[in-house]
Motif scaffolding. Structure first.
Motif, PDB file in Angstrom:
ATOM      1  N   LEU A   1       0.830  -1.201   0.000  1.00 46.90           N
ATOM      2  CA  LEU A   1       0.000   0.000   0.000  1.00 46.90           C
ATOM      3  C   LEU A   1       0.867   1.254   0.000  1.00 46.90           C
ATOM      4  N   ALA A   2       0.221   2.372  -0.262  1.00 47.99           N
ATOM      5  CA  ALA A   2       0.937   3.641  -0.284  1.00 47.99           C
ATOM      6  C   ALA A   2       1.535   3.971   1.077  1.00 47.99           C
ATOM      7  N   ASP A   3       0.919   3.449   2.167  1.00 45.27           N
ATOM      8  CA  ASP A   3       1.456   3.697   3.511  1.00 45.27           C
ATOM      9  C   ASP A   3       2.484   2.642   3.919  1.00 45.27           C
ATOM     10  N   ARG A   4       2.919   1.800   2.954  1.00 41.65           N
ATOM     11  CA  ARG A   4       3.978   0.807   3.097  1.00 41.65           C
ATOM     12  C   ARG A   4       3.538  -0.469   3.800  1.00 41.65           C
ATOM     13  N   ARG A   5       2.285  -0.615   4.128  1.00 42.38           N
ATOM     14  CA  ARG A   5       1.824  -1.897   4.640  1.00 42.38           C
ATOM     15  C   ARG A   5       1.824  -2.919   3.508  1.00 42.38           C
ATOM     16  N   GLU A   6       2.125  -4.177   3.838  1.00 45.11           N
ATOM     17  CA  GLU A   6       2.200  -5.227   2.829  1.00 45.11           C
ATOM     18  C   GLU A   6       1.198  -6.340   3.134  1.00 45.11           C
ATOM     19  N   PHE A   7       0.607  -6.907   2.068  1.00 48.41           N
ATOM     20  CA  PHE A   7      -0.372  -7.968   2.224  1.00 48.41           C
ATOM     21  C   PHE A   7      -0.181  -9.004   1.115  1.00 48.41           C
ATOM     22  N   ASP A   8      -0.422 -10.260   1.450  1.00 50.63           N
ATOM     23  CA  ASP A   8      -0.539 -11.286   0.419  1.00 50.63           C
ATOM     24  C   ASP A   8      -1.899 -11.121  -0.253  1.00 50.63           C
ATOM     25  N   ALA A   9      -1.936 -11.361  -1.560  1.00 48.61           N
ATOM     26  CA  ALA A   9      -3.180 -11.174  -2.302  1.00 48.61           C
ATOM     27  C   ALA A   9      -3.546 -12.450  -3.045  1.00 48.61           C
ATOM     28  N   GLU A  10      -4.830 -12.646  -3.243  1.00 47.11           N
ATOM     29  CA  GLU A  10      -5.323 -13.752  -4.055  1.00 47.11           C
ATOM     30  C   GLU A  10      -6.099 -13.194  -5.250  1.00 47.11           C
ATOM     31  N   VAL A  11      -6.057 -13.936  -6.340  1.00 47.18           N
ATOM     32  CA  VAL A  11      -6.793 -13.538  -7.524  1.00 47.18           C
ATOM     33  C   VAL A  11      -8.231 -14.038  -7.381  1.00 47.18           C
ATOM     34  N   VAL A  12      -9.168 -13.112  -7.359  1.00 49.07           N
ATOM     35  CA  VAL A  12     -10.588 -13.470  -7.255  1.00 49.07           C
ATOM     36  C   VAL A  12     -11.151 -13.767  -8.636  1.00 49.07           C
ATOM     37  N   LEU A  13     -10.713 -13.003  -9.621  1.00 48.67           N
ATOM     38  CA  LEU A  13     -11.214 -13.180 -10.978  1.00 48.67           C
ATOM     39  C   LEU A  13     -10.165 -12.667 -11.953  1.00 48.67           C
ATOM     40  N   ALA A  14      -9.902 -13.435 -12.986  1.00 49.18           N
ATOM     41  CA  ALA A  14      -8.967 -13.030 -14.046  1.00 49.18           C
ATOM     42  C   ALA A  14      -9.719 -13.015 -15.369  1.00 49.18           C
ATOM     43  N   ASP A  15      -9.648 -11.921 -16.068  1.00 52.97           N
ATOM     44  CA  ASP A  15     -10.378 -11.757 -17.316  1.00 52.97           C
ATOM     45  C   ASP A  15      -9.396 -11.408 -18.433  1.00 52.97           C
ATOM     46  N   GLN A  16      -9.011 -12.411 -19.207  1.00 45.98           N
ATOM     47  CA  GLN A  16      -8.033 -12.200 -20.263  1.00 45.98           C
ATOM     48  C   GLN A  16      -8.568 -11.290 -21.359  1.00 45.98           C
ATOM     49  N   GLN A  17      -9.886 -11.329 -21.601  1.00 47.19           N
ATOM     50  CA  GLN A  17     -10.450 -10.552 -22.708  1.00 47.19           C
ATOM     51  C   GLN A  17     -10.271  -9.052 -22.505  1.00 47.19           C
ATOM     52  N   THR A  18     -10.371  -8.593 -21.266  1.00 43.87           N
ATOM     53  CA  THR A  18     -10.193  -7.162 -20.993  1.00 43.87           C
ATOM     54  C   THR A  18      -8.817  -6.854 -20.403  1.00 43.87           C
ATOM     55  N   ASP A  19      -8.013  -7.897 -20.151  1.00 41.61           N
ATOM     56  CA  ASP A  19      -6.715  -7.761 -19.489  1.00 41.61           C
ATOM     57  C   ASP A  19      -6.874  -7.134 -18.109  1.00 41.61           C
ATOM     58  N   LEU A  20      -7.894  -7.579 -17.386  1.00 41.33           N
ATOM     59  CA  LEU A  20      -8.121  -7.112 -16.021  1.00 41.33           C
ATOM     60  C   LEU A  20      -8.137  -8.298 -15.068  1.00 41.33           C
ATOM     61  N   ALA A  21      -7.647  -8.066 -13.855  1.00 40.40           N
ATOM     62  CA  ALA A  21      -7.708  -9.068 -12.801  1.00 40.40           C
ATOM     63  C   ALA A  21      -8.147  -8.383 -11.518  1.00 40.40           C
ATOM     64  N   ILE A  22      -8.955  -9.086 -10.745  1.00 41.17           N
ATOM     65  CA  ILE A  22      -9.439  -8.558  -9.471  1.00 41.17           C
ATOM     66  C   ILE A  22      -8.755  -9.327  -8.345  1.00 41.17           C
ATOM     67  N   LEU A  23      -8.086  -8.594  -7.464  1.00 36.07           N
ATOM     68  CA  LEU A  23      -7.393  -9.179  -6.322  1.00 36.07           C
ATOM     69  C   LEU A  23      -8.140  -8.843  -5.039  1.00 36.07           C
ATOM     70  N   ARG A  24      -7.873  -9.646  -4.020  1.00 37.24           N
ATOM     71  CA  ARG A  24      -8.434  -9.345  -2.693  1.00 37.24           C
ATOM     72  C   ARG A  24      -7.333  -9.524  -1.650  1.00 37.24           C
ATOM     73  N   ILE A  25      -7.280  -8.578  -0.713  1.00 35.65           N
ATOM     74  CA  ILE A  25      -6.367  -8.681   0.418  1.00 35.65           C
ATOM     75  C   ILE A  25      -7.180  -8.648   1.707  1.00 35.65           C
ATOM     76  N   ASP A  26      -6.623  -9.172   2.758  1.00 34.54           N
ATOM     77  CA  ASP A  26      -7.322  -9.241   4.047  1.00 34.54           C
ATOM     78  C   ASP A  26      -7.110  -7.932   4.795  1.00 34.54           C
ATOM     79  N   ALA A  27      -7.926  -6.946   4.458  1.00 33.19           N
ATOM     80  CA  ALA A  27      -7.838  -5.625   5.099  1.00 33.19           C
ATOM     81  C   ALA A  27      -9.191  -4.940   4.995  1.00 33.19           C
TER      82      ALA A  27
END
Length: 466
Positions: A119-145
């Protein structure tokens, strides 16, 4: 980032009258100082760094790679020893929900075995991919925060050429960086960075590492997600592209709705671009709109009354200048919503109303994993439907058998037959469905001739001997 506007004073030869002198006032402090700092202060905390790792297996070269030895030993020696190496990539992301939902580019995290978000405040989190969309080249991640700063979406359809924009990301890994510019073009369809070729173009400096970062408007809202640059050197040449926020919003909604795959509404129409020659033949004052060449039976456009030969001038009150708009506009709307189609038929303007729906998943996929001593062994194939074709980035009107997956190291993988390739025939026999393909491959043969259609639409023949 701070920009100063300095006024230059010139001495005049003729003296000013007292009345004139009274009207000349020194520039105000506001006029001398103009800053994007308030926008950055609001938007920057919601932009994050995304670090990803992926494990890549490479095969060590051996004598069996030489065609001379392969003539004797065939493919038996192609397995070889494999080595693993870790690739690391850097990109950016945007928090779009305070509960830890982040959007980035799919190419930033594609194939990643580990993802770390800073994050911008330098906190770090592991992330998981919730959804990957190759057609739009977008991916949605989620972190526990929770309680994170998040950017609201701007209406990207309202963006105009000349609007001030800021690009926020982490170029070259130097740390969070803000660059300014304007919207250079809207509805740009030539970037080729995704299957939905409809981008906002900007001259704000975008460099490697900015991928997945935010393009924000003058109010600090998310106008788009930076995804690509046009460059001969690899650095910024002032031509950058962002995926419009309205399309991003639809992908985020799919992820938050629990969808594993993004399903986008469609019109069920094929169209071609209108050039000066076609415009003249149709009686148009200039090239505009898209000429309908096919309408899918019982699709939204068909039910609305759209016909082959119609010219679509606008969708949902948004002007159409290229065929890509007929795919992009419905994809930003919700299924079941009504979209007005402004068309020209026989030289007369009229309006139709289409109720948007998902592409049908007929015929049944009948997915099968192919095995045996034949060149498609290790490939998973399925019958093409408009829904499956859309998910693979293929023409929704296309029919036949498509490869949906290929097992690493299999015969199919060795021959370069990957996801999205359509199998049209085997040894001269057409393969209309998976059952026919499996039957054709079961026939003993010393030479296989596969007729394939690649992702770019080329038809080719692959000949493989046993």
């Amino acid at each position: 980032m701070r920009t100063l506007f300095a006024g230059v004073l010139f001495a005049l030869v003729l003296p000013l009258s007292s009345a004139q002198a009274q009207t000349v006032a020194p520039p105000t402090d506001a006029a001398l100082r103009a800053s994007y700092a308030p926008i950055v202060e609001e938007a920057a905390p919601a932009v994050v760094n995304v670090f990803s790792e992926r494990t890549v297996q490479t095969r060590a070269r051996s004598m069996f790679d030489d065609p001379f030895f392969r003539d004797f030993f065939g493919d038996r020696g192609l397995g070889g020893r494999t080595r693993e190496r870790v690739e690391r990539s850097l990109g950016s992301g945007v928090i779009v929900d305070p509960e830890g939902v982040i959007v980035t580019n799919n190419h930033v995290v594609d194939g990643a075995t580990a993802i770390r978000v800073v994050l911008a405040d330098r906190r770090e989190f592991d992330a998981e991919v919730v959804l990957a969309d190759q057609q739009t080249d977008l991916a949605i991640l989620r972190i526990d925060a929770e309680g994170l700063p998040a950017l609201p979406f701007a209406d990207s359809d309202a963006a105009e050429v000349g609007d001030v924009v800021l690009a926020i990301g982490n170029p070259f890994g130097v740390g969070q960086t803000v660059t300014s510019g304007i919207v250079s073009a809207v509805s740009r369809s030539a970037a080729g960075a995704s299957d939905y070729q409809f981008f906002i173009q900007t001259d704000a400096a975008i460099n490697p590492g900015n991928s997945g970062g935010a393009l924000v408007d003058a109010s600090g809202a998310l106008l788009g997600v930076n995804t690509a640059i046009y460059s001969r050197s690899g650095g910024s040449n002032g031509i950058g592209f962002a995926i419009p926020g309205n399309l991003v919003r639809r992908v985020v909604a799919s992820a938050e709705g629990g969808e594993a795959v993004v399903r986008r509404p469609w019109l069920g129409v094929q169209a071609t671009a209108i050039d000066a020659r076609i415009a003249s033949a149709l009686g148009l004052d200039r090239p505009r709109g898209a000429l309908v060449t096919a309408v899918y039976p019982d699709g939204p456009a068909d039910k609305a009354g759209l016909e082959e030969g119609d010219v679509v001038l606008a969708v949902a009150d948004q002007d159409v200048f290229e065929p890509e708009a007929l795919r992009y506009r419905p994809a930003t709307l919700d299924p079941g919503s009504k979209a007005k189609l402004s068309i020209l038929r026989d030289g007369k303007a009229r309006d139709l109303t289409a109720t948007l729906a998902f592409p049908p998943d007929r015929p049944d996929a009948d997915e099968r994993r192919l095995t045996g001593q034949q060149p498609l062994s290790g490939a998973t194939v399925a019958n093409l439907s408009p829904a499956l074709a859309e998910s693979l980035g293929r023409d929704p009107f296309e029919t036949g058998v498509v490869v949906t997956d290929t097992e690493p190291g299999s015969y199919a993988a060795r021959y370069g037959i990957g996801r999205g390739v359509v199998v049209l025939g085997v040894n001269g026999e057409e393969t209309d469905d998976t059952k026919a393909l499996e039957r054709a491959l079961a026939q003993p043969a010393r030479l296989y001739a596969l007729t394939l259609r690649t992702q770019d639409g080329r038809v080719t023949t692959l000949r493989v001997g046993r």
